[in-house]
Enzyme design. Sequence first.
Site, short mmCIF file in Angstrom:
data_model
loop_
_atom_site.label_atom_id
_atom_site.label_comp_id
_atom_site.label_asym_id
_atom_site.label_seq_id
_atom_site.Cartn_x
_atom_site.Cartn_y
_atom_site.Cartn_z
CB SER A 130 18.31 -33.40 -8.87
OG SER A 130 19.64 -33.83 -8.71
CE1 TYR A 134 17.31 -38.06 -11.15
CE2 TYR A 134 19.44 -37.05 -10.71
CZ TYR A 134 18.15 -37.35 -10.32
OH TYR A 134 17.70 -36.95 -9.09
N1 LIG Z 1 18.84 -39.31 -2.98
C1 LIG Z 1 19.46 -38.40 -3.67
O1 LIG Z 1 20.70 -38.27 -3.60
C2 LIG Z 1 18.68 -37.44 -4.55
C3 LIG Z 1 19.35 -36.31 -5.01
C4 LIG Z 1 18.66 -35.40 -5.80
C5 LIG Z 1 17.32 -35.61 -6.10
N2 LIG Z 1 16.69 -36.73 -5.64
C6 LIG Z 1 15.26 -36.87 -5.99
O2 LIG Z 1 14.52 -37.13 -4.82
C7 LIG Z 1 13.30 -37.80 -5.16
C8 LIG Z 1 13.10 -38.94 -4.19
O3 LIG Z 1 14.17 -39.83 -4.29
P1 LIG Z 1 14.80 -40.60 -3.04
O4 LIG Z 1 16.22 -40.22 -2.98
O5 LIG Z 1 13.95 -40.45 -1.84
O6 LIG Z 1 14.78 -42.10 -3.61
P2 LIG Z 1 13.86 -43.37 -3.31
O7 LIG Z 1 14.02 -43.78 -1.90
O8 LIG Z 1 14.20 -44.34 -4.40
O9 LIG Z 1 12.37 -42.84 -3.52
C9 LIG Z 1 11.83 -42.64 -4.79
C10 LIG Z 1 10.35 -42.85 -4.72
O10 LIG Z 1 9.79 -42.59 -6.01
C11 LIG Z 1 8.87 -43.62 -6.26
N3 LIG Z 1 8.56 -43.78 -7.67
C12 LIG Z 1 9.38 -44.16 -8.68
N4 LIG Z 1 8.69 -44.21 -9.83
C13 LIG Z 1 7.41 -43.86 -9.54
C14 LIG Z 1 6.22 -43.72 -10.28
N5 LIG Z 1 6.17 -43.98 -11.60
N6 LIG Z 1 5.08 -43.31 -9.64
C15 LIG Z 1 5.10 -43.06 -8.32
N7 LIG Z 1 6.19 -43.21 -7.55
C16 LIG Z 1 7.32 -43.60 -8.17
C17 LIG Z 1 9.47 -44.86 -5.64
O11 LIG Z 1 8.43 -45.79 -5.47
P3 LIG Z 1 8.55 -47.39 -5.66
O12 LIG Z 1 8.74 -47.90 -4.29
O13 LIG Z 1 7.25 -47.79 -6.24
O14 LIG Z 1 9.70 -47.64 -6.59
C18 LIG Z 1 9.97 -44.27 -4.33
O15 LIG Z 1 8.92 -44.18 -3.40
C19 LIG Z 1 13.44 -38.21 -6.62
O16 LIG Z 1 12.71 -37.32 -7.44
C20 LIG Z 1 14.95 -38.05 -6.89
O17 LIG Z 1 15.22 -37.77 -8.25
C21 LIG Z 1 17.34 -37.64 -4.88
#
Ligand SMILES: NC(=O)c1ccc[n+]([C@@H]2O[C@H](COP(=O)([O-])OP(=O)(O)OC[C@H]3O[C@@H](n4cnc5c(N)ncnc54)[C@H](OP(=O)(O)O)[C@@H]3O)[C@@H](O)[C@H]2O)c1
Length: 284
Positions: free
Chosen positions: A134, A147
Amino acid sequence: MTTGTVLITGCSSGFGKLTVRTFLDEGWNVVATMRSPEKQSDLVSNERLLVNRLDVTQSETIQSTINAATDRFGTIDAVVNNAGYGGYGLFEQSSEADIRAMFETNVFGPMAVMRAVLPAMREAGRGVIVNVTSMAGHMALPGNAIYSSSKHAIVGLTEAMALEYRPLGIRIFSVAPGAYPTTRFTENTDKRVEEGDAELAAFSHRLRAQIDAVGEQMANQSGTTADPQEVADKIYRCVTTEMPVHNPTGADAEMLIAMMGQADRQTFLDQISDMLVPQHQQVQ
Ligand SMILES: NC(=O)c1ccc[n+]([C@@H]2O[C@H](COP(=O)([O-])OP(=O)(O)OC[C@H]3O[C@@H](n4cnc5c(N)ncnc54)[C@H](OP(=O)(O)O)[C@@H]3O)[C@@H](O)[C@H]2O)c1
């Protein structure tokens, strides 16, 4: 590497799901993992797609997925550590249990996945790992102390491991998204605003409101909504082409990196403070 088998964590939504489709479209075998495969119907196993249960906090699910993947496809050539979650809250609004849970998923989870796949990659003398970090891992965000610290940990880990493993034939990258409207990521953000004593909660509300207002202003200025597919595409490029270790992704990420490059760290922090933090109290 042009094609092979990729294992991706956190594929139930957001970047993970988009990354599955990106690799499938390019002819890869994909091991799409998630905590509850039974809850989704969009991704169905076929000859090039294996959907498997993997919770990054449960090592037995990591090992059973690796076994199933190697039984099906032979080798795992690339791994994308995408699973993770965020959450707004001042430091004191997060309990010790909240903090440990976030580090279990965002830091110890990817470590466990890497520990499980590295021996076979070393034996093969090749492999790629992409950690979805991130921009909060490059600059700390007020209201996101826990975070930010979890993502700083994984950015540092990725950088050190990239140096350690490159001579062994294994390439390791960080893809650091800015803010993207993925479906689930923003759900956690309001959770803790009300917690703690009244003064803390009031400040938390004001900080949150200012951060939201700046975010909205930036989105209005750019006139477009950030497209999460950019992150999936960046991950794909890391696996298949020569890329730098650190890959900030998104217009806001690029703007922040430019600001960081133009000033010393304290000047940059002062700019962030002026932009995001309500200055309502005098320091005694
Ligand atoms: N969106 C943003 O603005 C942003 C910015 C910077 C970084 N990120 C990073 O991008 C990555 C993906 O996030 P996203 O934005 O795509 O959000 P998201 O749609 O909430 O996806 C997150 C995924 O992680 C899974 N997860 C959570 N805890 C887990 C665990 N213990 N074991 C396996 N899977 C788990 C969730 O699964 P469940 O369905 O089981 O909950 C979901 O599939 C994350 O690492 C986040 O920190 C996001």
